[in-house]
Design an enzyme around this catalytic site. Structure first.
Site, mmCIF file in Angstrom:
data_model
loop_
_atom_site.group_PDB
_atom_site.id
_atom_site.type_symbol
_atom_site.label_atom_id
_atom_site.label_comp_id
_atom_site.label_asym_id
_atom_site.label_seq_id
_atom_site.Cartn_x
_atom_site.Cartn_y
_atom_site.Cartn_z
ATOM 1 N N ALA A 1 60.633 -26.552 -53.422
ATOM 2 C CA ALA A 1 61.333 -26.946 -53.349
ATOM 3 C C ALA A 1 63.055 -26.744 -53.868
ATOM 4 O O ALA A 1 63.360 -26.234 -55.100
ATOM 5 C CB ALA A 1 60.879 -28.733 -54.553
ATOM 6 N N THR B 1 68.013 -18.889 -45.480
ATOM 7 C CA THR B 1 68.853 -18.317 -44.622
ATOM 8 C C THR B 1 68.435 -17.254 -43.374
ATOM 9 O O THR B 1 69.300 -16.577 -42.885
ATOM 10 C CB THR B 1 70.281 -17.370 -45.476
ATOM 11 O OG1 THR B 1 69.896 -16.919 -45.787
ATOM 12 C CG2 THR B 1 70.484 -19.150 -45.583
ATOM 13 N N ASN C 1 57.303 -35.499 -44.690
ATOM 14 C CA ASN C 1 57.627 -36.962 -44.795
ATOM 15 C C ASN C 1 57.944 -37.599 -44.408
ATOM 16 O O ASN C 1 59.353 -37.076 -43.718
ATOM 17 C CB ASN C 1 57.340 -36.608 -46.269
ATOM 18 C CG ASN C 1 56.317 -36.927 -47.892
ATOM 19 O OD1 ASN C 1 56.825 -38.371 -47.294
ATOM 20 N ND2 ASN C 1 55.614 -36.507 -48.061
ATOM 21 N N HIS D 1 78.846 -24.418 -36.945
ATOM 22 C CA HIS D 1 79.866 -23.863 -36.667
ATOM 23 C C HIS D 1 80.343 -22.616 -36.692
ATOM 24 O O HIS D 1 80.086 -22.123 -37.187
ATOM 25 C CB HIS D 1 80.735 -24.615 -37.280
ATOM 26 C CG HIS D 1 80.965 -26.616 -37.260
ATOM 27 N ND1 HIS D 1 81.351 -26.676 -35.291
ATOM 28 C CD2 HIS D 1 80.547 -26.760 -37.603
ATOM 29 C CE1 HIS D 1 80.249 -27.900 -35.013
ATOM 30 N NE2 HIS D 1 80.184 -28.050 -36.276
#
Length: 167
Positions: free
Chosen positions: A141, A146, A67, A97
């Site tokens: 949503a 993680t 999308n 990082h």
């Protein structure tokens, strides 16, 4: 091609794809193939705009739907299996990082993202480096993923946690 040249190339090609009318899916597929260097099937469907920082590290299976406003930061590699649907504003981020302050500007960390077959990723979800999403999972949503997602589960939240096991 050095790092900066790869980024400039990807930004230029995604900008080009993003100007193609939604109704011209053939041209969008051709632009995507130029960006990634990979053939996609006629069932690949993308609603522009789209963004990437390399493009050449993305592999997409058959019958994938992307999308609008999706971001593919693919330095670490992105593998998307068949029948996957990405909602608007989904971000797949394979880089970051170092945590230590002294090293933050000295380098980039990266790890691949792997998305299994028939996964649905909801609007504005963020998938971070090193995550594998199992087949037939749903990412709610706005979730921030993680860590790995087991197959056939619904995850949601920040950070994403299992809400439900799917039958």
């Amino acid at each position: 091609m050095n790092f900066a040249e790869k980024v400039q190339r990807a930004i230029m090609l995604t900008a080009k794809i993003s100007t193609i009318p939604y109704t011209d899916q053939r041209a969008i597929r051709e632009g995507w193939q130029e960006l990634t260097g990979q053939t996609v099937d006629d069932d690949f469907h993308l609603i522009p705009p789209v963004f990437s920082d390399h493009g050449i590290n993305i592999r997409i299976g058959g019958n994938v739907f992307v999308n609008q406003n999706c971001r593919f930061n693919d330095i670490g590699g992105i593998e998307i299996d068949d029948d996957v649907m990405l909602g608007p504003n989904v971000s797949l981020i394979t880089s970051g990082h170092p945590i230590e302050p002294a090293g933050r500007r000295a380098g980039i960390t990266s790890a691949p993202i792997t998305i299994g077959r028939n996964v649905w990723i909801g609007t504005s979800a963020l998938i971070l480096q090193g995550v594998t999403i199992g087949a037939e999972a749903i990412i709610g949503a706005g979730a921030v993923v993680t860590r790995d997602v087991p197959p056939r589960t619904l995850v949601a939240g920040v950070p994403a946690t299992v809400v439900k096991t799917l039958a």
